[in-house]
Motif scaffolding. Structure first.
Motif, short mmCIF file in Angstrom:
data_model
loop_
_atom_site.label_atom_id
_atom_site.label_comp_id
_atom_site.label_asym_id
_atom_site.label_seq_id
_atom_site.Cartn_x
_atom_site.Cartn_y
_atom_site.Cartn_z
N GLU A 1 0.95 -1.36 -0.01
CA GLU A 1 0.02 -0.01 0.01
C GLU A 1 0.98 1.18 0.11
O GLU A 1 1.96 1.35 0.54
CB GLU A 1 -1.05 -0.06 1.33
N MET A 2 0.28 2.33 -0.43
CA MET A 2 1.20 3.54 -0.66
C MET A 2 0.25 4.87 -0.69
O MET A 2 -0.86 4.81 -1.30
CB MET A 2 2.17 3.54 -1.61
N GLU A 3 0.66 5.84 0.01
CA GLU A 3 -0.13 7.21 -0.13
C GLU A 3 0.87 8.13 0.17
O GLU A 3 2.14 8.13 0.79
CB GLU A 3 -0.96 7.24 0.84
N PRO A 4 0.91 9.18 -0.56
CA PRO A 4 1.93 10.42 -0.54
C PRO A 4 1.86 11.11 0.84
O PRO A 4 1.02 11.19 1.68
CB PRO A 4 1.48 11.43 -1.40
N GLU A 5 3.15 11.44 1.33
CA GLU A 5 3.08 12.12 2.66
C GLU A 5 4.33 13.24 2.45
O GLU A 5 5.45 12.98 1.48
CB GLU A 5 3.13 11.22 3.61
N SER A 6 4.32 14.06 3.31
CA SER A 6 5.43 14.99 3.57
C SER A 6 6.02 15.04 4.86
O SER A 6 5.39 14.88 5.84
CB SER A 6 5.11 16.45 2.86
N SER A 7 7.46 15.33 5.29
CA SER A 7 8.15 15.59 6.35
C SER A 7 9.12 16.75 6.26
O SER A 7 9.70 17.26 5.32
CB SER A 7 8.92 14.18 6.55
#
Length: 614
Positions: A327-333
């Motif tokens: 599974e994958m979903e965009p994220e930012s840090s």
């Protein structure tokens, strides 16, 4: 090919019990692979599989075997992985078969994954053929292990086949047994074509190549393929079988296993579990697909170079086609920039995906500390899933946190019961039951079996998060490598969990936050602030590093300020001049602390991950 002359079966076993080696012997006996082209672990095509000596992806191959009755049978074999993280691959293979070879190592005996795979095969109502492998080894104890198989699964003594996959002895008898014991595939030859997609891959020229098991009818290369879940239609580029490489054919009939090159370019157009039919005579009822698996472990994948973000996305989408459990979903840090939050079936799955991305797609990755998904019950009664500490609401907005629990099965020699109980007690586990498996009573050398040679099956309930912190390595080291484990998700359970925040110069750094058990929060908080103190560069002002639960500080360290020696030029003179210089320096540091900010370097962030948040 007449369905009555087709046999579909797979090989299931614990890791390293000889599945791939046995498949090699089948390829040689049936002349599927020429002697000059043969190599060990032939079906394990990935370099990663060969290096580690494990099967990661299930492989299908079509073979022809002449049985003692003189008829030529078509065998469709699927070699499956043995590690617990890849049990989803096993379940998909079982759905495409009517029988399974249950391979057990004659020197090691029944392991945890042996039990799990057997129960899974029984759920699919497959015909099981027990095979005792590695009987040629000096340390093999076939009589004892055969006794274990009879006791654990209820097989009769004359049903067990003995083989040495390395030497090849007994392998032909197994193929003959497949003809006699495994039933022919059932299906309606004249019905509308239906094929179950049990795997898929992407080819830049042929598009999505679906690996299918045809249940009804016939799919020919002149047909237009139709995906029943989406209704999308495309011209078939190619159909064929795996022999063992792709071999184009005119058609795939009822009961056969092969591939269909669909020509689809979008990853979502044809996924694992879909039913394929043809446009000329479309079926109405789709085949039952697969239960979508829930990811157990979550981690952030970020490109070391921010410009590689699009390449990482494309690589993950193609891997997702080949591995439906990803599974994958965009994220930012704030610390690492843009990346993806990915879900995995376990730590081994995470490790393999990382290596495949780096090798096959030439990416340089940064992987954050693995975490699990918690259920959070809000004060208004709503329940949400939180797979990252950054997503956890304020303590005033939720009433409780529930953590994922596992049913854990450990199989180990009797002599290790004490150390295993001690290990499990330290991991917040709950004991369920324990059962001893007695073998045949004598070894191969004729001596009586020592009492401590019997094996024990231990079952526990344990929080998933406890498996992330070096559990597997400790299990192996405490049992000299003899213990094996299998686990399955059992549900969620409320626990006293808290969010530990890390404050640098009084500002919270969200990327370093963790969700921890209340009892471990203080110890873990101290480890983290101590590690940060040694990895964050010194500033011109004093920097406090704190760990907090809400407004309560549970740990603190201070990075001392860099100090310029302003008295270096004073060679004696009045003391008031020195005091004046020191006071001026003190005021300057005070102003700098008010306006200055601390940038946490990426190296410091990665060092914190090694400390082990969850």
């Amino acid at each position: 090919m007449e369905p009555s002359l087709i046999r579909n079966f797979c090989i299931i076993a614990h890791i390293d019990h000889g599945k791939s080696t046995l498949a090699d012997r089948f390829l040689e006996i049936t002349d599927t692979v020429r002697a000059g082209d043969m190599q060990a672990q032939f079906l394990d095509s990935m370099d990663l599989e060969r290096e580690r000596g494990i099967t990661i992806k299930g492989k299908a191959v079509t073979m022809s075997h002449i049985a003692p009755d003189g008829k030529t049978y078509q065998f469709n074999l699927i070699d499956t992985p043995g590690h617990v993280d890849f049990s989803y691959e096993v379940s998909r293979a079982l759905a495409a078969c009517e029988g399974a070879l249950l391979v057990v190592d004659a020197s090691q005996g029944i392991e945890a994954q042996t039990i799990a795979n057997t129960l899974l095969a029984m759920e699919y109502d497959l015909e099981l053929i027990p095979v005792l492998n590695k009987v040629d080894l000096p340390q093999a104890e076939p009589k004892r292990v055969a006794g274990e198989i009879e006791q654990a699964f209820g097989f009769k003594a004359d049903e067990i086949l003995y083989v040495s996959a390395k030497e090849g002895t007994g392998a032909k008898e197994i193929l003959d047994a497949v003809v006699d014991r495994v039933p022919a595939p059932k299906g309606d030859v004249n019905a509308s074509p239906r094929g179950l997609v049990f795997d898929s891959e992407y080819n830049s020229f042929k598009g999505i190549i679906a690996h299918v098991r045809v249940k009804d009818g016939t799919i020919t290369k002149d047909d237009k393929i139709k995906v029943m879940s989406s209704g999308k239609i495309a011209e078939i580029v190619e159909v064929g079988v795996f022999a063992p490489g792709p071999k184009p054919t005119e058609s795939l009939g009822t009961g056969q296993v092969g591939y269909v090159a669909t020509g689809f370019k979008e990853v979502r157009d044809c996924t694992v579990g879909d039913t394929l039919t043809v446009d000329r005579s479309a079926a109405v009822e789709p085949l039952p697909g697969y239960f979508p698996l829930k990811s157990m472990v979550f981690a952030g994948l970020y490109p070391a170079d921010g410009e590689e973000y699009n390449n990482l996305r494309n690589a993950l989408e193609k891997l997702q086609l080949n591995d439906a459990s990803l599974e994958m979903e965009p994220e930012s840090s704030t610390a690492l920039g843009f990346g993806f939050r990915c879900g995995f079936l376990g730590l081994m799955h995470l490790e393999i995906i990382q290596e495949r991305l780096e090798r096959e797609y030439d990416l340089d990755l940064i992987v954050t500390a693995p975490s699990v998904a918690y259920q959070v019950v809000l004060t208004n009664g709503e329940t949400i899933i939180v797979d990252s500490p950054a997503k956890l609401p304020s303590p005033n907005d939720f009433s409780e946190i529930l953590e994922p629990m596992l049913d854990l099965t450990i199989v180990a020699p009797n002599r290790h019961v004490g150390v295993l109980m001690e290990l499990m007690h330290s991991r917040r586990s709950e004991f369920k039951r324990m059962e001893y498996m007695q073998g045949g009573g004598t070894r191969r050398d004729g001596k009586d079996e020592p009492e401590d040679e019997s094996r024990v099956v231990m079952e526990y309930t344990i929080p998933l998060v406890e498996l992330l912190a070096d559990f597997y390595n400790q299990l192996k080291s405490k049992t000299q490598g003899y213990a094996s484990l299998d686990y399955s998700f059992s549900g969620y359970q409320a626990a006293p969990l808290v969010k530990v925040e890390i404050l640098v110069n009084h500002f919270s750094v969200e990327a370093l936050s963790m969700i921890l058990h209340r009892e471990a929060a203080v110890i873990q908080g101290r480890k983290i602030v101590d590690k940060l103190r040694s990895t964050i560069p010194r500033q011109m002002f004093e920097v406090p590093i704190q760990a907090s639960i809400g407004s309560r500080i549970i740990a603190r360290e201070t990075i001392r300020a860099m100090r310029k020696d302003v008295l270096a030029k004073c060679y004696g003179g009045d003391i008031t001049r020195k005091r004046k210089l020191l006071e001026k320096q003190k005021e300057g540091k005070k102003r700098r602390k008010m306006v200055g900010s601390v940038e946490i370097p990426q190296e410091a962030f990665l060092t914190i991950l090694e400390v082990g948040g969850n």
